[in-house]
Design a protein around this motif. Structure first.
Motif, PDB file in Angstrom:
ATOM      1  N   ILE A 223       0.876  -1.177   0.000  1.00  0.00           N
ATOM      2  CA  ILE A 223       0.000   0.000   0.000  1.00  0.00           C
ATOM      3  C   ILE A 223       0.910   1.224   0.000  1.00  0.00           C
ATOM      4  CG2 ILE A 223      -1.788   1.272   1.241  1.00  0.00           C
ATOM      5  CD1 ILE A 223      -2.649  -1.413   2.478  1.00  0.00           C
ATOM      6  N   GLY A 224       0.930   1.924  -1.104  1.00  0.00           N
ATOM      7  CA  GLY A 224       1.794   3.085  -1.255  1.00  0.00           C
ATOM      8  C   GLY A 224       1.109   4.336  -0.747  1.00  0.00           C
ATOM      9  N   LEU A 225       1.710   4.986   0.235  1.00  0.00           N
ATOM     10  CA  LEU A 225       1.150   6.205   0.801  1.00  0.00           C
ATOM     11  C   LEU A 225       1.748   7.405   0.069  1.00  0.00           C
ATOM     12  CD1 LEU A 225       1.365   5.190   4.576  1.00  0.00           C
ATOM     13  CD2 LEU A 225      -0.592   4.955   3.015  1.00  0.00           C
ATOM     14  N   ALA A 240      -2.529   0.340  11.439  1.00  0.00           N
ATOM     15  CA  ALA A 240      -2.216  -0.585  12.530  1.00  0.00           C
ATOM     16  C   ALA A 240      -3.489  -1.044  13.229  1.00  0.00           C
ATOM     17  CB  ALA A 240      -1.273   0.080  13.521  1.00  0.00           C
ATOM     18  N   GLU A 241      -4.438  -0.134  13.380  1.00  0.00           N
ATOM     19  CA  GLU A 241      -5.714  -0.480  14.024  1.00  0.00           C
ATOM     20  C   GLU A 241      -6.497  -1.498  13.211  1.00  0.00           C
ATOM     21  OE1 GLU A 241      -7.707   3.235  14.554  1.00  0.00           O
ATOM     22  OE2 GLU A 241      -6.150   4.060  15.878  1.00  0.00           O
ATOM     23  N   PHE A 242      -6.346  -1.443  11.893  1.00  0.00           N
ATOM     24  CA  PHE A 242      -7.039  -2.388  11.014  1.00  0.00           C
ATOM     25  C   PHE A 242      -6.257  -3.690  10.845  1.00  0.00           C
ATOM     26  CE2 PHE A 242      -9.273   1.466   9.624  1.00  0.00           C
ATOM     27  CZ  PHE A 242     -10.578   0.996   9.527  1.00  0.00           C
ATOM     28  N   GLY A 243      -5.066  -3.750  11.424  1.00  0.00           N
ATOM     29  CA  GLY A 243      -4.263  -4.964  11.312  1.00  0.00           C
ATOM     30  C   GLY A 243      -3.755  -5.230   9.912  1.00  0.00           C
ATOM     31  N   ILE A 244      -3.523  -4.162   9.158  1.00  0.00           N
ATOM     32  CA  ILE A 244      -3.134  -4.327   7.755  1.00  0.00           C
ATOM     33  C   ILE A 244      -1.771  -4.992   7.608  1.00  0.00           C
ATOM     34  CG2 ILE A 244      -2.435  -3.017   5.702  1.00  0.00           C
ATOM     35  CD1 ILE A 244      -4.863  -1.245   6.140  1.00  0.00           C
ATOM     36  N   THR A 245      -0.777  -4.512   8.336  1.00  0.00           N
ATOM     37  CA  THR A 245       0.547  -5.121   8.205  1.00  0.00           C
ATOM     38  C   THR A 245       0.576  -6.525   8.812  1.00  0.00           C
ATOM     39  OG1 THR A 245       1.262  -3.977  10.232  1.00  0.00           O
ATOM     40  CG2 THR A 245       1.772  -2.925   8.135  1.00  0.00           C
TER      41      THR A 245
END
Length: 401
Positions: A223-225, A240-245
Motif C-alpha cells: 500500500i503506497g502512501l 495498525a488499528e485495522f491490522g493491515i501489516t
C-alpha cells in the motif's frame, strides 16, 4: 563653478549607480522562507527550516558583498492564493531577493510562476513535484532537496525488487500526490509489477478508514502512501488499528522523513522503508551539523531542513561569486557552481534548475536496535544522483540558460 559642481555631482551619481549595480542593489540581501508553519507539514519543514536558513547565514559570516543578510519568514497555510499574495508583497514592496522552502507543490508552482514574472530567484526545498524543473521550469527557479522521481526510484524501486510487485495507492488529492503516484507506478510497472488500484484523499485528512479498507480489500502486497506529513502518520496509525501489516500487506511511506518517524515513534514506524536526501547519523560531518541544529531547535534535521541550509548557503555563494545580487548574474552562478556542503555533496545543478545529488534508501529500526535518541534509520543503499533524478534533457523543461 556652477557647471563644474553639476558635472561633479553627475559623476558621483554615475559612480554610485555603478557600484550598486555591481554590489547589493539596496544595501542588503533579503531571503524569504515561505512554508507551512501551523498545519499538516509544520514538523516536515516549518519554523525549523527558518532556523536552518539562519544557520546558513551565520556560517557564511552574516554578510555578503559587505552588506547584511536578512531572513524573513511567513506561513502560507498550504494555500496557493495566500502564498501568492505574500510572494508578491515580498518581491514588490519588501525588497525580498529570493524565496525558498515552499512546502506543498501547488504553492511552489504558484510562487515559482510569480518569481519568473518578477525576475526573482526561488529555490524549492519543501515541495516534491518534478513539474518545477519540467513543464513549469523557470530560468530563475531551482529545485534542491528531493522530488517525486527520486522518491519513486528509491522506495518504489526497492520494494518491487524485494517482491512487492502489486500496489494500491492512497494519494493526497493535489499535484504532489498525483506526481508521486504516477512516477512510482511507472517504476513498479517497469520492474514487472502492477498497480491494482488507487484512491485519493483530501489534504489534512483525519479519518482514513474507508480508504484503508479499500486498500486492504484490494489484496495488493504494497500500500503506497503517496502523501506526507501528518497525513502519512495518521494513515500508518490507523492501518495498525485495522491490522493491515499483520495481515501481510506492506506499507510504503513514499514521502516520510525523520521528523515524522519521531512523531510516530519506533513502535509504530519500525520496518517502514523510505527515501531521504540526508540523514544526521550518516557520518561525522552529518552528525556535527545535526548536533548544531539540535541545540537550536530541540530536534534533529531531516532533508528539508538540511536542504534549506544548503540552498541558502549556495545562494550566498552565488552572489559572492557574481559580485552582485542581480538576478540573471546570480542564476548563472547557481547553475555553474558545484554544490559541496553537508547536504549536497558533489552536487551539480542542471540547466533546468534541478540540483542533482545522492539520495539514501532507509529503513526504520526496531526499537531494540536504536542506540540513542533520534537513531532511527538503517541505511540500506545510496542512490547516485544520476539515477535518482530525471535527465534534464528529458525533463520537459524548454528553458535554456
Amino acid at each position: 563653478m556652477r557647471k563644474s559642481l553639476i558635472a561633479s555631482l553627475a559623476f558621483l551619481l554615475a559612480s554610485s549607480t555603478a557600484v550598486l549595480a555591481d554590489g547589493a542593489s539596496d544595501g542588503k540581501v533579503k531571503i524569504g522562507i515561505l512554508n507551512d508553519q501551523s498545519g499538516v507539514y509544520a514538523d516536515f519543514g516549518g519554523k525549523s527550516s527558518v532556523e536552518a536558513a539562519k544557520m546558513a547565514v551565520e556560517d557564511f559570516g552574516g554578510k555578503v558583498l559587505g552588506v547584511p543578510v536578512e531572513i524573513v519568514d511567513a506561513d502560507h497555510q498550504n494555500k496557493p492564493d495566500i502564498a501568492s499574495n505574500i510572494a508578491r508583497q515580498w518581491y514588490d514592496t519588501e525588497q525580498v531577493d529570493a524565496i525558498m522552502e515552499l512546502t506543498t507543490s501547488s504553492v511552489a508552482l504558484a510562487v515559482q510562476a510569480i518569481a519568473k514574472e518578477k525576475k526573482k530567484i526561488d529555490i524549492v526545498t519543501g515541495a516534491a513535484t518534478t513539474d518545477l524543473t519540467g513543464k513549469a521550469c523557470s530560468p530563475y527557479g531551482f529545485h534542491w532537496a528531493y522530488d517525486t522521481h527520486a522518491l519513486a526510484v528509491g522506495t518504489g524501486g526497492a520494494l518491487v525488487k524485494q517482491g512487492g510487485d502489486s500496489w494500491f495507492f492512497l494519494t493526497a488529492d493535489y499535484a504532489f500526490g498525483y506526481s508521486l503516484e504516477q512516477q512510482t507506478s511507472d517504476f513498479v510497472k517497469a520492474n514487472g509489477g502492477k498497480v491494482v488500484g488507487s484512491v485519493r484523499h483530501p489534504l489534512s485528512n483525519q479519518d482514513f478508514s474507508s480508504f484503508l479498507l479499500q486498500a486492504q480489500s484490494s489484496g495488493a502486497k504494497v500500500i503506497g502512501l503517496a502523501n506526507a506529513g501528518l497525513d502519512t502518520s495518521n494513515a500508518i496509525k490507523q492501518a495498525a488499528e485495522f491490522g493491515i501489516t499483520q495481515g501481510g500487506q506492506h506499507l510504503a511511506a513514499l514521502l516520510f522523513t525523520l521528523a515524522e518517524v519521531h512523531g510516530l515513534g519506533l513502535d509504530a514506524a519500525q520496518g517502514l522503508t523510505l527515501t531521504e536526501g540526508y540523514y544526521w547519523n550518516l557520518d561525522d560531518k552529518s552528525r556535527e551539523f545535526g548536533k548544531k541544529f539540535f541545540a537550536r531547535t530541540g530536534k534533529m534535521p531531516n532533508m528539508i531542513h538540511a536542504g534549506t541550509y544548503s540552498a541558502v548557503l549556495q545562494y550566498l555563494k552565488a552572489i559572492d561569486k557574481a559580485g552582485t545580487d542581480d538576478t540573471d548574474a546570480v542564476a548563472k552562478q547557481l547553475h555553474e557552481l558545484p554544490v559541496d556542503d553537508v547536504f549536497g555533496r558533489g552536487g551539480t545543478v542542471g540547466p533546468n534548475g534541478r540540483m542533482i545529488h545522492d539520495m539514501y534508501l532507509l529503513q526504520v529500526k526496531k526499537p531494540a536496535d536504536s542506540k540513542e535518541p533520534w537513531d532511527y534509520f538503517n541505511v540500506l543503499a545510496t542512490i547516485p544522483g544520476k539515477e535518482a533524478y530525471i535527465d534534464p534533457a528529458k525533463s520537459g523543461c524548454t528553458v535554456t540558460n
